[in-house]
Design a protein around this motif. Structure first.
Motif, PDB file in Angstrom:
ATOM      1  N   ILE A 174       2.140   5.651  11.692  1.00 25.16           N
ATOM      2  CA  ILE A 174       2.951   4.834  10.785  1.00 25.16           C
ATOM      3  C   ILE A 174       2.046   4.113   9.787  1.00 25.16           C
ATOM      4  CG2 ILE A 174       4.394   2.764  10.673  1.00 25.16           C
ATOM      5  CD1 ILE A 174       5.749   3.733  13.255  1.00 25.16           C
ATOM      6  N   ASP A 175       0.930   3.561  10.265  1.00 26.68           N
ATOM      7  CA  ASP A 175      -0.013   2.892   9.357  1.00 26.68           C
ATOM      8  C   ASP A 175      -0.524   3.858   8.298  1.00 26.68           C
ATOM      9  OD1 ASP A 175       0.273   0.527  10.714  1.00 26.68           O
ATOM     10  OD2 ASP A 175      -1.720   0.553  11.643  1.00 26.68           O
ATOM     11  N   ALA A 176      -0.859   5.095   8.709  1.00 27.08           N
ATOM     12  CA  ALA A 176      -1.390   6.076   7.768  1.00 27.08           C
ATOM     13  C   ALA A 176      -0.351   6.452   6.717  1.00 27.08           C
ATOM     14  CB  ALA A 176      -1.873   7.318   8.518  1.00 27.08           C
ATOM     15  N   TYR A 177       0.854   6.746   7.160  1.00 31.68           N
ATOM     16  CA  TYR A 177       1.916   7.082   6.210  1.00 31.68           C
ATOM     17  C   TYR A 177       2.177   5.927   5.239  1.00 31.68           C
ATOM     18  CZ  TYR A 177       3.558  11.435   8.450  1.00 31.68           C
ATOM     19  OH  TYR A 177       3.686  12.714   8.928  1.00 31.68           O
ATOM     20  N   ASN A 178       2.202   4.705   5.754  1.00 26.19           N
ATOM     21  CA  ASN A 178       2.463   3.553   4.887  1.00 26.19           C
ATOM     22  C   ASN A 178       1.333   3.317   3.896  1.00 26.19           C
ATOM     23  OD1 ASN A 178       5.061   2.723   5.650  1.00 26.19           O
ATOM     24  ND2 ASN A 178       4.292   1.621   7.424  1.00 26.19           N
ATOM     25  N   ALA A 179       0.098   3.481   4.355  1.00 17.90           N
ATOM     26  CA  ALA A 179      -1.040   3.291   3.451  1.00 17.90           C
ATOM     27  C   ALA A 179      -1.014   4.322   2.333  1.00 17.90           C
ATOM     28  CB  ALA A 179      -2.349   3.383   4.236  1.00 17.90           C
ATOM     29  N   LEU A 180      -0.742   5.576   2.683  1.00 16.72           N
ATOM     30  CA  LEU A 180      -0.650   6.612   1.667  1.00 16.72           C
ATOM     31  C   LEU A 180       0.534   6.354   0.740  1.00 16.72           C
ATOM     32  CD1 LEU A 180      -1.441   9.288   0.396  1.00 16.72           C
ATOM     33  CD2 LEU A 180      -0.216  10.463   2.230  1.00 16.72           C
ATOM     34  N   GLY A 181       1.666   5.974   1.314  1.00 15.26           N
ATOM     35  CA  GLY A 181       2.837   5.681   0.493  1.00 15.26           C
ATOM     36  C   GLY A 181       2.595   4.541  -0.475  1.00 15.26           C
ATOM     37  N   GLU A 182       1.951   3.489  -0.006  1.00 17.39           N
ATOM     38  CA  GLU A 182       1.651   2.350  -0.881  1.00 17.39           C
ATOM     39  C   GLU A 182       0.736   2.765  -2.023  1.00 17.39           C
ATOM     40  OE1 GLU A 182       0.056  -0.619   1.695  1.00 17.39           O
ATOM     41  OE2 GLU A 182       1.952  -0.891   2.779  1.00 17.39           O
ATOM     42  N   ARG A 183      -0.273   3.603  -1.715  1.00 17.95           N
ATOM     43  CA  ARG A 183      -1.193   4.059  -2.764  1.00 17.95           C
ATOM     44  C   ARG A 183      -0.437   4.870  -3.819  1.00 17.95           C
ATOM     45  NH1 ARG A 183      -6.753   5.621  -3.192  1.00 17.95           N
ATOM     46  NH2 ARG A 183      -7.163   4.115  -1.541  1.00 17.95           N
ATOM     47  N   ALA A 184       0.422   5.776  -3.375  1.00 10.18           N
ATOM     48  CA  ALA A 184       1.175   6.607  -4.306  1.00 10.18           C
ATOM     49  C   ALA A 184       2.147   5.765  -5.148  1.00 10.18           C
ATOM     50  CB  ALA A 184       1.938   7.685  -3.546  1.00 10.18           C
ATOM     51  N   GLU A 185       2.839   4.847  -4.502  1.00 15.26           N
ATOM     52  CA  GLU A 185       3.803   4.006  -5.218  1.00 15.26           C
ATOM     53  C   GLU A 185       3.112   3.158  -6.276  1.00 15.26           C
ATOM     54  OE1 GLU A 185       6.633   3.638  -1.237  1.00 15.26           O
ATOM     55  OE2 GLU A 185       5.368   1.964  -1.870  1.00 15.26           O
ATOM     56  N   TYR A 212      -5.724  11.187   7.434  1.00 17.37           N
ATOM     57  CA  TYR A 212      -4.976  12.267   6.805  1.00 17.37           C
ATOM     58  C   TYR A 212      -4.776  13.414   7.793  1.00 17.37           C
ATOM     59  CZ  TYR A 212      -3.633  15.993   3.595  1.00 17.37           C
ATOM     60  OH  TYR A 212      -2.960  17.018   2.988  1.00 17.37           O
ATOM     61  N   ALA A 213      -5.846  13.768   8.504  1.00 16.33           N
ATOM     62  CA  ALA A 213      -5.751  14.851   9.485  1.00 16.33           C
ATOM     63  C   ALA A 213      -4.772  14.502  10.598  1.00 16.33           C
ATOM     64  CB  ALA A 213      -7.134  15.142  10.067  1.00 16.33           C
ATOM     65  N   LEU A 214      -4.674  13.223  10.941  1.00 19.15           N
ATOM     66  CA  LEU A 214      -3.749  12.813  11.991  1.00 19.15           C
ATOM     67  C   LEU A 214      -2.312  13.123  11.608  1.00 19.15           C
ATOM     68  CD1 LEU A 214      -3.151  11.325  14.669  1.00 19.15           C
ATOM     69  CD2 LEU A 214      -3.131   9.176  13.356  1.00 19.15           C
ATOM     70  N   VAL A 215      -1.957  12.916  10.326  1.00 24.10           N
ATOM     71  CA  VAL A 215      -0.559  13.088   9.923  1.00 24.10           C
ATOM     72  C   VAL A 215      -0.275  14.440   9.273  1.00 24.10           C
ATOM     73  CG1 VAL A 215      -0.048  10.633   9.749  1.00 24.10           C
ATOM     74  CG2 VAL A 215      -0.997  11.810   7.773  1.00 24.10           C
ATOM     75  N   TYR A 216      -1.296  15.106   8.739  1.00 27.19           N
ATOM     76  CA  TYR A 216      -1.065  16.384   8.068  1.00 27.19           C
ATOM     77  C   TYR A 216      -1.914  17.527   8.632  1.00 27.19           C
ATOM     78  CZ  TYR A 216       1.586  13.806   4.594  1.00 27.19           C
ATOM     79  OH  TYR A 216       2.525  13.014   3.972  1.00 27.19           O
TER      80      TYR A 216
END
Length: 231
Positions: free
Chosen positions: A67-78, A111-115
């Protein structure tokens, strides 16, 4: 009593962060498959029974990291898309793509953890769905605000695929035609495919360094999405 509770809560939050940081160090050193609550507790000088009060199982700790990884990536993209000119749809697409790539290169193990390769025996719970969708929502917003893309009669999705794409567009909150949703889904998988190929070493010897290839592919995908050049 309120001050005591606040102090306890603050201490719990700080220790939770320490646990997750140590778990990330283990991800980098050993990989997600070998993540161990006992090893995390040992490195933090805790008994494992104390750590279980924060994360009752390895899977719950993995979920927190995911969840932390997805949120960090999402925040960067947003943030990247928000900083791009609102009327320049191609610039917004570029910002999204480069934000995803930059974050992945800075955090390869997360990244590897989620993708990357799924962790055997782990099944992601519903709580991961919202964070996982954040980048997709940004992409849908870029496509939607740019307006309808080109539509060729031979390429209009039909049948089960059209139903799937209509449902997916509704879930993501975008009123997109199935053909535009299909283009967005293709672009999304292409983006993460390029990032994964680079990160996991599959472009070595062919497009290495990958910067020119990535930049070229981003423009090709912008054409594919029907995103206009800035006036």
């Amino acid at each position: 009593m309120a001050a005591i509770r606040t102090a306890r809560q603050r201490a719990r939050e700080e220790l939770t962060l320490e646990i997750k940081e140590e778990a990330r160090r283990q991800l980098a050193a050993e990989g997600a498959q070998r993540l161990s609550l006992r090893a995390v507790a040992r490195e933090l000088g805790m008994v494992s029974s104390a750590l279980y009060r924060y994360f009752p199982s390895r899977d719950e700790l993995l979920t927190a990291l995911i969840i932390d990884a997805y949120n960090a990536l999402g925040e960067r993209a947003e943030a990247a898309v928000a900083a791009a000119p609102s009327g320049d749809h191609r610039a917004r697409w570029r910002a999204l793509c480069h934000a995803v790539r930059d974050w992945a290169r800075e955090h390869p193990h997360e990244y590897a953890l989620v993708y990357g390769t799924p962790v055997p025996g782990y099944q992601a719970p519903q709580a991961t769905i919202g964070p996982a969708a954040r980048v997709a929502l940004v992409l849908v917003a870029v496509v939607r605000t740019a307006g309808p893309g080109p539509q060729t009669a031979a390429r209009v999705p039909t049948g089960q695929l059209a139903d799937q794409l209509t449902g997916l567009a509704a879930q993501l909150g975008g009123e997109l035609r199935p053909s535009d949703m299909a283009r967005g889904l293709i672009a999304w998988t292409q983006l993460f495919g390029m990032v994964s190929f680079e990160l996991f070493g599959h472009l070595v010897g062919s497009a290495d360094p990958a910067d020119p290839f990535f930049a070229h592919a981003v423009e090709e995908m912008a054409d594919f999405l029907g995103l206009p050049e800035a006036p």
